[in-house]
Every structure is written in structure tokens, then in C-alpha cells.
Design an enzyme around this catalytic site. Structure first.
Site, PDB file in Angstrom:
ATOM      1  CB  SER A 162      87.387 -32.966 -22.346  1.00 17.47           C
ATOM      2  OG  SER A 162      88.100 -33.392 -21.201  1.00 17.47           O
ATOM      3  CG  ASP A 219      83.020 -36.312 -16.618  1.00 15.02           C
ATOM      4  OD1 ASP A 219      84.074 -36.951 -16.441  1.00 15.02           O
ATOM      5  OD2 ASP A 219      82.890 -35.451 -17.517  1.00 15.02           O
ATOM      6  CG  HIS A 250      85.053 -37.247 -19.821  1.00 16.40           C
ATOM      7  ND1 HIS A 250      84.774 -35.975 -19.330  1.00 16.40           N
ATOM      8  CD2 HIS A 250      86.096 -37.122 -20.675  1.00 16.40           C
ATOM      9  CE1 HIS A 250      85.636 -35.115 -19.873  1.00 16.40           C
ATOM     10  NE2 HIS A 250      86.432 -35.769 -20.692  1.00 16.40           N
TER      11      HIS A 250
END
Length: 250
Positions: A162, A219, A250
Site C-alpha cells: 500500500s 481493491d 486490499h
């Protein structure tokens, strides 16, 4: 995707990219994605099998927003999948500073840089100052590895999840300018390419630092469109990219 590291055959980075990090440690539906990724293992081993390499190497892996310790288990889990990822591989999990995050009303939490838009799609506003500061922190970690453990950048894989993936890309491609030794490889898990207007990948980096990018098709935080966009831009700059997508969030 097999980097050439020092004088020994590189039998650790490819398994790390393809059969360990992506399938085993994305935070969802591991059972469905693990067998497919593991099926590539027999074709990526270097001649001689899974023997250990005597030359030290390192993996620097950066966490995501609000989570400092969630990826430290890689130190234990990766060698359980590939024994050659244990001995002589040093793992570093740098902690992000605690900062205010605009999309969370200024709430203080561990973060590599500020976020102004949510979800994170192509075209979001960049916190340029914060991202450069984060990249400098990682570069200081790299310098420390070389000084204290004699591990050069050419034997270091930098990766992240991320926000951490965004910083890893920035560190590996934007900031390895002429005269700087390229990294052995880069891993981006559900991250995104930032500061695209400043991207100028040197020929040496493009040839020497392959990228593995994995992303969830569902996501809703860092949108799936970011993978195709980032991969396309980096390929235009000559970077060797292996991208994988998975039916997950995610």
C-alpha cells in the site's frame, strides 16, 4: 526477473517475488491464490536447486498506513517457504513516523506520507514533501546496511504494501539517479506509482531492478486501475515488470 547479485547465482530473489511474498502474505483469500503462484517454483529455481548463497543480502519491506509491525513475520515465514531465504538474508522493517492524515480528519497514525483523496485512484494529489522524506529514510537504511553489514544496494530488494509499496517504487526508480547503484529488485503489493512527473529511470536501473507488482482486482482503497497505470508507465521507461492480479480486496 532474476537480478544478478555479486558473484553468486541469484537463487533467492525470484522465489521471493513470485512464490513467497505475493501469494502467502496478502491479507485475504490465501488458499485460492497460493497454489497457482507456487506452481511456478519449479521453473524459477537456479541451477543447483535451493542451495544457500554465502554472500549476504537484504530485504527491506515497508508497511502500510497505520500498521508498523504487520509484516515483520516475513522474517520467519519466508524461510519456511524457501530455506535459502533464511541464512545470510537480513530483513529490515522500517517504521513510518506518526503523522496527521488529511483524509482521516488529521488523525495521527503511522504513515509514510499524507493522503488527500480517497479512494486512491489515478490522478490523486501527491504529498511530494512527505514522499521524498520517506524515500530518504529508506535510503538511510540502505546506507546503514552497506556500512555496517557490507550489503550493497545491488543485493537489496526493497518492497512494500500500500503506502509502503508507493514509497518502494519511489525509492527504487525515481531516486536511483546516475551514479547510484541500482537495487536487486522491487516489490509493490497493492501500491501505486507516485510523482510521475518526476520519474526518470536510468538505463542501468531499468536493466538491473526488475519489479513484481501484485494487486487485488476488488481493491476499494488503492484502486485496481493503479496497477495497469503504474505498470504501463514503468514499462515505457524500460523497467522489467511482472504483474499479478488476484480476486481480492486490499
Amino acid at each position: 526477473l532474476v537480478p544478478k547479485l555479486a558473484s553468486c547465482k541469484m537463487i533467492m530473489i525470484k522465489p521471493f517475488l513470485l512464490t513467497a511474498v505475493a501469494p502467502a502474505f496478502l491479507n485475504t483469500s490465501r488458499r485460492s491464490i497460493f497454489p497457482a503462484a507456487m506452481s511456478t517454483s519449479s521453473s524459477v529455481n537456479a541451477p543447483g536447486g535451493d542451495q544457500e548463497c554465502d554472500t549476504p543480502a537484504a530485504v527491506i519491506f515497508l508497511h502500510g498506513l497505520g500498521n508498523r509491525a504487520g509484516w515483520s513475520s516475513l522474517r520467519r515465514k519466508l524461510p519456511s517457504l524457501r530455506p535459502n531465504l533464511g541464512k545470510n538474508v537480513h530483513y529490515v522493517f522500517p517504521p513510518a513516523p506518526t503523522i496527521g492524515i488529511s483524509v482521516n480528519g488529521g488523525m495521527q497514525m503511522p504513515g509514510w506520507f499524507d493522503l488527500y483523496d480517497w479512494p486512491i485512484g489515478v490522478g490523486v494529489k501527491d504529498d511530494k514533501e512527505g514522499k521524498i522524506k520517506a524515500a530518504i529514510q529508506i535510503e538511510e537504511t540502505v546506507e546503514k546496511l552497506e556500512k555496517e553489514m557490507d550489503i550493497p544496494p545491488s543485493r537489496i530488494v526493497v518492497g512494500g504494501f500500500s503506502q509502503g509499496g508507493a514509497v518502494a517504487l519511489l525509492t527504487a526508480y525515481h531516486r536511483r539517479t546516475e551514479g547510484k547503484v541500482p537495487f536487486a529488485g522491487c516489490v509493490c503489493l497493492s501500491g501505486w506509482l507516485t510523482l510521475k512527473e518526476d520519474l526518470n529511470v536510468t538505463e542501468e536501473v531499468a536493466k538491473s531492478t526488475p519489479l513484481f507488482w501484485a494487486h487485488g482486482e476488488y481493491d476499494d482503497k488503492v484502486l485496481f486501475e493503479q496497477q495497469a497505470h503504474g505498470v504501463g508507465v514503468l514499462k515505457e521507461h524500460g523497467v522489467k515488470v511482472e504483474e499479478r492480479s488476484y480476486p481480492m480486496g486490499h
